[in-house]
Design an enzyme around this catalytic site. Structure first.
Site, short mmCIF file in Angstrom:
data_model
loop_
_atom_site.label_atom_id
_atom_site.label_comp_id
_atom_site.label_asym_id
_atom_site.label_seq_id
_atom_site.Cartn_x
_atom_site.Cartn_y
_atom_site.Cartn_z
N GLU A 143 0.87 -1.20 0.00
CA GLU A 143 0.00 0.00 0.00
C GLU A 143 0.89 1.23 0.00
O GLU A 143 1.87 1.27 0.74
CB GLU A 143 -0.88 -0.03 1.26
N GLU A 148 -2.88 11.65 3.28
CA GLU A 148 -3.76 11.15 4.34
C GLU A 148 -3.71 12.12 5.52
O GLU A 148 -2.66 12.68 5.83
CB GLU A 148 -3.29 9.76 4.81
#
Ligand SMILES: *[C@@H]1O[C@H](CO)[C@@H](O)[C@H](O)[C@H]1NC(C)=O
Ligand SMILES: *[C@@H]1O[C@H](CO)[C@@H](O)[C@H](O)[C@H]1NC(C)=O
Ligand SMILES: *[C@@H]1O[C@H](CO)[C@@H](O)[C@H](O)[C@H]1NC(C)=O
Ligand SMILES: *[C@@H]1O[C@H](CO)[C@@H](O)[C@H](O)[C@H]1NC(C)=O
Ligand SMILES: *[C@@H]1O[C@H](CO)[C@@H](O)[C@H](O)[C@H]1NC(C)=O
Ligand SMILES: *[C@@H]1O[C@H](CO)[C@@H](O)[C@H](O)[C@H]1NC(C)=O
Length: 360
Positions: A143, A148
């Site tokens: 990932e 974020e």
């Protein structure tokens, strides 16, 4: 919009020319796909289920609901894609609030670069947005988190999540804010190897007030790098929609995970690129994380009610573009159709357990 892959003849000619006349141009990439304007939403899979991945207080709508509820649509005035949390409905206990999670139908293998040009990113109490990618077999295949944040934090955090054994070693990056260097999902409750962008222009109100910016994610055999350029500093090769980009001209990345500590072929497989916005859940809703930047209780005091808390909870995207290393085609067509999306990071699972016990 889909660009045709170079023909075998072209590849052969390019290869011969490269071998005969050109120095190795390892950092040059050619555009293979653009997601922008009226066709932005044409080639995605919407999750269409409540958030059973990160325990958020969110229902991820389908593509058609996204359109009809104005949660995922192209603004015809700006031609920008909007992805947002529902801020017009009243949500009563114990219901969840509508929002979006969508991933590209195509996957992109090692030797890819993706850029995203955004004007606004979601922020505010209870909001947990991300622009990221993963392999459907996560944690196998890895990932990559380009963008974020949670609640009212002021800086973007970037990172990798992988099987055990991948570490951030010898990073050549401009950020000095390293939260952790072990990318293993089995370590630190799957915190990942996280680097925080030192610029507050990388998140929240400061991002929007600076006119947004562009992120570049390079997934190369030599490692993974992320660049962030606030609007005033976006290089012309990105702002001009050049069909070729050379990452060696972009300067030192803000985040860098060299293959030295994390062999790409061992830890990464072709990636689906994902936009999502969830609410509370494992990370934003963990009590000790939530209380750092927001008052009250995540779900009760922010998700419930008339939605007036969510006026800033949206992505506004001018374009996303994907590039393949020159002479190669890294597009893996539509390969997620057969497999269901697997849970991404069960971040902060230990903290969550504590939070649940407190709330129970
Ligand atoms: C989430 O729900 C979907 C649809 O029911 C299901 O296919 C998937 O396995 C679930 N995932 C998890 C992690 O429970
Ligand atoms: C990561 O480090 C930054 C800078 O020290 C800090 O502001 C931030 O809260 C940390 N984030 C996490 C999730 O620990
Ligand atoms: C960007 O360039 C590609 C070709 O390189 C073109 O097809 C596309 O329409 C351009 N996008 C915009 C928004 O101008
Ligand atoms: C770090 O990256 C920059 C930009 O690519 C490069 O000029 C420099 O030589 C690199 N430094 C090290 C120690 O590798
Ligand atoms: C929405 O709820 C908030 C907080 O409960 C309140 O201050 C606001 O006036 C409400 N807005 C509308 C349009 O009802
Ligand atoms: C909902 O959010 C949009 C921005 O996406 C904002 O323009 C609008 O005023 C908000 N509506 C309410 C009722 O808060």
């Amino acid at each position: 919009m889909i660009f045709s892959a170079p023909s075998e003849l072209t590849l052969l000619v390019v290869a011969v020319l490269a071998a005969v006349t050109l120095p190795a141009a390892a950092d040059t990439y050619d555009m293979v796909k653009e997601y922008a304007g009226s066709t932005f939403f044409d080639d995605w899979q919407f999750y269409d289920h409540f958030d059973n991945l990160t325990n958020g207080d969110a229902v991820f709508v389908s593509a058609s609901q996204g359109l009809s509820q104005r949660l995922a649509y192209v603004d015809t005035t700006t031609n920008h894609a909007i992805m947002k949390v529902d801020n017009t409905s009243t949500v009563n206990f114990p219901d969840k609030r509508n929002t979006v999670r969508l991933q590209t139908n195509d996957r992109y293998s090692v030797g890819s670069v993706w850029t995203v040009d955004m004007l606004h990113v979601p922020y505010g109490c209870s909001v947990w947005p991300a622009f990221w990618s993963h392999s459907p077999d996560w944690p196998t295949g890895g990932e990559i988190d380009t963008f974020e944040g949670v609640n009212q934090v002021t800086n973007n955090q970037m990172g990798l999540h992988t099987n055990d054994g991948c570490k951030q070693v010898s990073a050549n990056q401009s950020s000095t804010l390293v939260n952790s260097t072990d990318c293993s999902n089995l370590v630190n409750s799957n915190q990942g190897c996280i680097t925080t962008d030192p610029s507050t222009k990388s998140y929240g109100a400061d991002f929007a007030n600076s006119g947004g910016g562009v992120w570049v994610t390079e997934y190369a055999q030599s490692g993974i790098s992320i660049w962030f350029f606030p609007r005033a500093n976006v290089p012309s090769t990105l702002s001009s929609n050049a069909s070729t980009i050379d990452t060696s001209t972009l300067g030192i990345p803000v985040g860098n995970w060299p293959a030295t500590g994390c062999n790409m072929d061992s830890f990464f497989n072709p990636q689906n690129i994902i936009f999502d916005i969830t609410l509370c859940g494992d990370f934003a809703g963990a009590v000790n994380i939530f209380s750092q930047t927001c008052p009250g209780v995540c779900y009760n005091d922010h998700v419930l009610g008339n939605g007036s808390n969510f006026a800033t909870a949206y992505f506004e995207v001018a374009s996303m573009r994907v590039f393949s290393k020159t002479g190669t085609n890294t597009v893996v067509k539509g390969s997620n159709a057969a497999s269901s999306p697997l849970p991404p990071s069960l971040r902060w699972s230990a903290i969550l357990l504590g939070a649940w016990l407190l709330l129970a």
